[in-house]
Design an enzyme around this catalytic site. Structure first.
Site: not given
Ligand code: NDP
Ligand code: GDR
Length: 329
Positions: A129, A131, A153
């Site tokens: 990520s 992050e 995280y």
């Molecule tokens: P989601 O939060 O939508 O999905 C997370 C998944 O992980 C769900 O299927 C969840 O299952 C599963 N999970 C959580 N805990 C466990 C566990 N203990 N064992 C098995 N499965 C588990 O994430 P995204 O699809 O958005 O992201 C996918 C991956 O990419 C994540 O690792 C995230 O951190 C990473 N990532 C995401 C980004 C983004 O912008 N979306 C950017 C960079 C990295 P359940 O449905 O049961 O909760």
């Molecule tokens: P992020 O996503 O932390 O970048 O992680 P999120 O959408 O939660 O926050 C993005 C930015 O928005 C600001 N923010 C708020 N965020 C949330 N959730 N709710 C609010 O009301 C709000 N207001 C402002 C946050 O402070 C932050 O700066 C996501 C996740 O998908 C991670 O798993 C992944 O690794 C990174 O993106 C890349």
């Protein structure tokens, strides 16, 4: 020889749904790891929404349970493993630092161990990520930018990232790490800011709510579409050599500007509806992220295909449609 087999952890999440669809369209046999839940009726809602729930095979398992992972890999014998499972909500990671470290960090090591033991020839993708850049050390972040994680995280993801590199270098696994910047879609979890905004905009437009409370409006993110990003994951595993890649659009936008775009899509003004609530602020913030995706473009031939404006429009329209049908996701 039958179709190529892939195993996706985190298959019920946003990226799991898009990746399942993408791999099925490529002719793969798709298997997913399913964390058991008492709410079995909603757990595969995203897979249903995208139309693949009946086309994939789900296996009970949890990233924290190595013996279970070994058994799943023995049953599936995948050619490709996509490790997407994580506790992925940054804000929750301060409330649950140990769980986040166990699942998001050590969970990846469990998966690497299981692959090393059962199917060391399988290709492995780790969901790293942006992050990890946290308190950014360079204005535009690439594969060579030093990391500075700012949340439990991000620290857990950094550990998982280095373990992936380590298993590649120590054991010769075909293990790649995709450093993906934020990517969103109508399937984004409701707690993340983009979906919270598009859902809020749709509710206000339909007269179901009047206000939308947010946290830091000045934070900036490099936002793309999940549908585009899962293709980059797959492309990494098609390369002869495993490697690490930044996947990003190269454009950064503030939460405020994302919000303004979403409100204007339905003919409303954010100033009339948005309030700031400090409950949504974080103990430490990642102020700005902006990715340099040159390596992915040159080596994988990948670039983002969806503009931010298209993404916002698609998400708002999907939330309007969902609320009109009284559906929740
Ligand atoms: P989601 O939060 O939508 O999905 C997370 C998944 O992980 C769900 O299927 C969840 O299952 C599963 N999970 C959580 N805990 C466990 C566990 N203990 N064992 C098995 N499965 C588990 O994430 P995204 O699809 O958005 O992201 C996918 C991956 O990419 C994540 O690792 C995230 O951190 C990473 N990532 C995401 C980004 C983004 O912008 N979306 C950017 C960079 C990295 P359940 O449905 O049961 O909760
Ligand atoms: P992020 O996503 O932390 O970048 O992680 P999120 O959408 O939660 O926050 C993005 C930015 O928005 C600001 N923010 C708020 N965020 C949330 N959730 N709710 C609010 O009301 C709000 N207001 C402002 C946050 O402070 C932050 O700066 C996501 C996740 O998908 C991670 O798993 C992944 O690794 C990174 O993106 C890349």
């Amino acid at each position: 020889m039958g179709p190529k087999r892939a195993l996706i952890t985190g298959v019920t999440g946003q990226d799991g749904a898009y990746l399942s669809k993408f791999l099925l369209d490529q002719g793969y046999e798709v298997h997913g790891l399913l964390r058991r839940s008492a709410s079995a009726d909603v757990i595969n809602a995203r897979l249903k929404w995208i139309g693949v729930a009946d086309a994939i095979t789900l296996h009970d398992g949890n990233l924290t349970d190595l013996s279970g992972l070994i058994r799943v890999l023995e049953a599936v014998r995948p050619a490709e493993v996509y490790n997407l499972a994580a506790q992925s909500f940054v804000k929750s990671s301060w409330q649950q630092p140990i769980l986040t470290g166990t699942v998001t960090g050590l969970g990846a090591t469990n998966m690497l161990e299981a692959v090393r033991i059962v199917c060391p020839d399988a290709r492995f993708y780790q969901a790293s990520s942006s992050e990890m850049y946290g308190l950014i050390q360079e204005p535009v972040q690439s594969e060579t930018t030093p990391f500075y994680p700012r949340s439990p995280y991000a620290a857990a993801k950094l550990y998982a990232h280095w373990m992936t590199v380590n298993y590649r270098e120590s054991f010769g696994l075909h293990a790649s790490s995709g450093i993906l910047f934020n990517h969103e879609s109508p399937l984004r979890g409701i707690e993340f800011v983009t979906r919270k905004i598009t859902d809020g905009v749709a509710r206000i437009k339909l007269g179901l709510e009047k206000k939308l409370a947010l946290g830091n409006l000045d934070a900036k993110r490099d936002w793309g579409h999940a549908r585009d990003y899962v293709k980059a994951m797959w492309l990494m595993l098609q390369q002869d050599k495993p490697d690490d890649y930044v996947v990003a659009t190269g454009r950064t936008t503030s939460v405020r500007d994302f919000c303004a775009l979403a409100f204007s899509h339905v003919g409303l003004r954010m100033e009339d509806h948005v309030t700031v609530d400090e409950r949504y602020l974080r103990p430490a913030e990642v102020d700005v992220l902006l990715g340099n995706g040159t390596k992915a473009k040159e080596k994988l031939g990948w670039k983002a295909e969806t503009t931010l404006e298209e993404l916002v429009a698609e998400m708002v329209e999907a939330d309007l449609a969902r609320l009109k049908r009284h559906e929740h996701l």
